[in-house]
Design a protein around this motif. Sequence first.
Motif, PDB file in Angstrom:
ATOM      1  N   LYS A 198      52.695 -43.279 -53.988  1.00  0.00           N
ATOM      2  CA  LYS A 198      51.727 -44.163 -54.608  1.00  0.00           C
ATOM      3  C   LYS A 198      51.611 -43.786 -56.086  1.00  0.00           C
ATOM      4  N   GLN A 199      51.031 -44.664 -56.859  1.00  0.00           N
ATOM      5  CA  GLN A 199      50.810 -44.352 -58.270  1.00  0.00           C
ATOM      6  C   GLN A 199      49.816 -43.209 -58.442  1.00  0.00           C
ATOM      7  N   THR A 200      49.024 -42.956 -57.385  1.00  0.00           N
ATOM      8  CA  THR A 200      48.101 -41.821 -57.418  1.00  0.00           C
ATOM      9  C   THR A 200      48.790 -40.512 -57.041  1.00  0.00           C
ATOM     10  N   GLY A 201      50.056 -40.595 -56.604  1.00  0.00           N
ATOM     11  CA  GLY A 201      50.825 -39.394 -56.288  1.00  0.00           C
ATOM     12  C   GLY A 201      51.022 -39.125 -54.816  1.00  0.00           C
ATOM     13  N   GLY A 202      50.299 -39.823 -53.935  1.00  0.00           N
ATOM     14  CA  GLY A 202      50.433 -39.574 -52.503  1.00  0.00           C
ATOM     15  C   GLY A 202      51.768 -40.028 -51.949  1.00  0.00           C
ATOM     16  N   LYS A 203      52.292 -39.260 -51.004  1.00  0.00           N
ATOM     17  CA  LYS A 203      53.589 -39.576 -50.416  1.00  0.00           C
ATOM     18  C   LYS A 203      53.497 -40.801 -49.512  1.00  0.00           C
ATOM     19  N   VAL A 204      54.571 -41.596 -49.518  1.00  0.00           N
ATOM     20  CA  VAL A 204      54.634 -42.818 -48.729  1.00  0.00           C
ATOM     21  C   VAL A 204      55.995 -42.903 -48.047  1.00  0.00           C
ATOM     22  N   GLU A 205      55.998 -43.331 -46.790  1.00  0.00           N
ATOM     23  CA  GLU A 205      57.242 -43.631 -46.079  1.00  0.00           C
ATOM     24  C   GLU A 205      57.221 -45.087 -45.665  1.00  0.00           C
ATOM     25  N   VAL A 206      58.266 -45.810 -46.003  1.00  0.00           N
ATOM     26  CA  VAL A 206      58.377 -47.235 -45.695  1.00  0.00           C
ATOM     27  C   VAL A 206      59.511 -47.427 -44.698  1.00  0.00           C
ATOM     28  N   LEU A 207      59.238 -48.123 -43.609  1.00  0.00           N
ATOM     29  CA  LEU A 207      60.276 -48.504 -42.658  1.00  0.00           C
ATOM     30  C   LEU A 207      60.335 -50.025 -42.608  1.00  0.00           C
ATOM     31  N   VAL A 208      61.371 -50.582 -43.218  1.00  0.00           N
ATOM     32  CA  VAL A 208      61.526 -52.031 -43.233  1.00  0.00           C
ATOM     33  C   VAL A 208      61.757 -52.520 -41.806  1.00  0.00           C
ATOM     34  N   GLU A 209      60.925 -53.449 -41.374  1.00  0.00           N
ATOM     35  CA  GLU A 209      61.061 -54.017 -40.030  1.00  0.00           C
ATOM     36  C   GLU A 209      61.944 -55.256 -40.047  1.00  0.00           C
ATOM     37  N   ARG A 210      61.770 -56.085 -41.075  1.00  0.00           N
ATOM     38  CA  ARG A 210      62.581 -57.293 -41.174  1.00  0.00           C
ATOM     39  C   ARG A 210      62.687 -57.713 -42.635  1.00  0.00           C
ATOM     40  N   ILE A 211      63.911 -58.009 -43.060  1.00  0.00           N
ATOM     41  CA  ILE A 211      64.140 -58.549 -44.397  1.00  0.00           C
ATOM     42  C   ILE A 211      63.949 -60.059 -44.339  1.00  0.00           C
ATOM     43  N   LEU A 212      63.076 -60.578 -45.195  1.00  0.00           N
ATOM     44  CA  LEU A 212      62.782 -62.011 -45.226  1.00  0.00           C
ATOM     45  C   LEU A 212      63.715 -62.747 -46.178  1.00  0.00           C
ATOM     46  N   ASP A 213      63.973 -62.146 -47.317  1.00  0.00           N
ATOM     47  CA  ASP A 213      64.935 -62.677 -48.282  1.00  0.00           C
ATOM     48  C   ASP A 213      65.327 -61.530 -49.207  1.00  0.00           C
ATOM     49  N   ALA A 214      66.015 -61.820 -50.308  1.00  0.00           N
ATOM     50  CA  ALA A 214      66.561 -60.769 -51.171  1.00  0.00           C
ATOM     51  C   ALA A 214      65.500 -59.888 -51.805  1.00  0.00           C
ATOM     52  N   HIS A 215      64.233 -60.332 -51.815  1.00  0.00           N
ATOM     53  CA  HIS A 215      63.196 -59.563 -52.502  1.00  0.00           C
ATOM     54  C   HIS A 215      61.940 -59.334 -51.664  1.00  0.00           C
ATOM     55  N   HIS A 216      61.940 -59.764 -50.418  1.00  0.00           N
ATOM     56  CA  HIS A 216      60.730 -59.643 -49.605  1.00  0.00           C
ATOM     57  C   HIS A 216      61.059 -59.119 -48.208  1.00  0.00           C
ATOM     58  N   ALA A 217      60.125 -58.341 -47.665  1.00  0.00           N
ATOM     59  CA  ALA A 217      60.290 -57.774 -46.329  1.00  0.00           C
ATOM     60  C   ALA A 217      58.926 -57.521 -45.723  1.00  0.00           C
ATOM     61  N   ILE A 218      58.896 -57.390 -44.398  1.00  0.00           N
ATOM     62  CA  ILE A 218      57.722 -56.844 -43.738  1.00  0.00           C
ATOM     63  C   ILE A 218      58.110 -55.461 -43.245  1.00  0.00           C
ATOM     64  N   ALA A 219      57.160 -54.519 -43.290  1.00  0.00           N
ATOM     65  CA  ALA A 219      57.515 -53.121 -43.063  1.00  0.00           C
ATOM     66  C   ALA A 219      56.325 -52.338 -42.528  1.00  0.00           C
ATOM     67  N   HIS A 220      56.638 -51.228 -41.897  1.00  0.00           N
ATOM     68  CA  HIS A 220      55.645 -50.218 -41.579  1.00  0.00           C
ATOM     69  C   HIS A 220      55.500 -49.327 -42.809  1.00  0.00           C
ATOM     70  N   VAL A 221      54.274 -48.955 -43.144  1.00  0.00           N
ATOM     71  CA  VAL A 221      54.033 -48.061 -44.272  1.00  0.00           C
ATOM     72  C   VAL A 221      53.177 -46.903 -43.786  1.00  0.00           C
ATOM     73  N   ARG A 222      53.714 -45.701 -43.922  1.00  0.00           N
ATOM     74  CA  ARG A 222      52.975 -44.501 -43.538  1.00  0.00           C
ATOM     75  C   ARG A 222      52.506 -43.783 -44.794  1.00  0.00           C
ATOM     76  N   ALA A 223      51.214 -43.546 -44.861  1.00  0.00           N
ATOM     77  CA  ALA A 223      50.629 -42.835 -45.995  1.00  0.00           C
ATOM     78  C   ALA A 223      49.319 -42.225 -45.527  1.00  0.00           C
ATOM     79  N   SER A 224      48.784 -41.286 -46.309  1.00  0.00           N
ATOM     80  CA  SER A 224      47.516 -40.660 -45.932  1.00  0.00           C
ATOM     81  C   SER A 224      46.404 -41.689 -45.874  1.00  0.00           C
TER      82      SER A 224
END
Length: 344
Positions: free
Chosen positions: A72-98
């Motif tokens: 994050k811009q605040t410095g916290g760690k983030v893990e993104v797991l893309v679930e489905r790509i919608l198009d070249a610039h958009h996706a739905i995903a799981h996001v793990r963060a504190s």
Amino acid sequence: MKKSDFNYHLPEHLIAQKPLPDRGASRLLCMDRESGWIADRQFADFIDLIGERDLLVFNDTKVIPARLFGRKQTGGKVEVLVERILDAHHAIAHVRASKSPKAGAVIELDEGHRCLVLGREGDLFQLEFPGANLFELLEQIGHMPLPPYITRADDESDLTRYQTVFAREAGAVAAPTAGLHFDQAMMDKIKTKGAQTAFVTLHVGSGTFQPVRVEDLSEHLMHKEFFSVASDTVDAVRQARERGGRVIAIGTTAVRALESASRSGRLEAGFGDTDLFITPGYQFKSVDAMLTNFHLPESTLLMLVSAFAGYESIMQAYRHAIDQSYRFFSYGDAMFLGEVKERV
């Protein structure tokens, strides 16, 4: 039946953390679908289970390196797991963060890339990846999305081993694991034996690893996955039936694709999202035998194979597999469900 009916105890050391050095070196538990009779074999014996009139149906989905790490811009760690790509610039995903990011938040990714949180869809996040083609970005900085029960970090070998040799349609975030046992040598043996092959596509989602959370199975909401069954595969199935052969699905994902395309009562070409939930009592329309891996307790896939080969027989086979120290789950051993005695 209830969720708890599909629970079993698996010693942790039987969860395969790495693939074997050779794809075809796995063990193969063979179970006769009618009688429940079982035999311990090697995967190399699979060729003896099929005949020249049979049709093998594979899932040709390709796993994308869908796991991203950032901050994050605040410095916290983030893990993104893309679930489905919608198009070249958009996706739905799981996001793990504190703390879950809100709409408008920016996630800084590796090598100067970034994504923008647009909003949420239930447990999933809507993400935008400006300035980069998402497929190219994932190939550049993404990690292979190993299942949660594999506790090590992914390494370079997973780029090929967590992928089937016949993968061609990018979109899955989990491998069709029964297909992982096939190397080119086995594919050549199938061709030499005279058996036919065909392909379907089902983009396996991360929901495949989620246990059912409600005791009453009728209340379970199945995750949706994209599937496609082409007209040439429909023709291949029809021709197999005409010559007296069997349709052998390689993996539960191939089963779900074929059965999803058979909801009218007969197999038809088509594509779309499927939420087909197969439990004991389901009448299979397009599949006669299947090859599968061993599945998580209380999972929809364990329920599917129980529907196919009988609950008591499957649970007995799983107890046998545990007693005989088979390797379980994605990188584990295989199981054949169909006619066995006469063919091994």
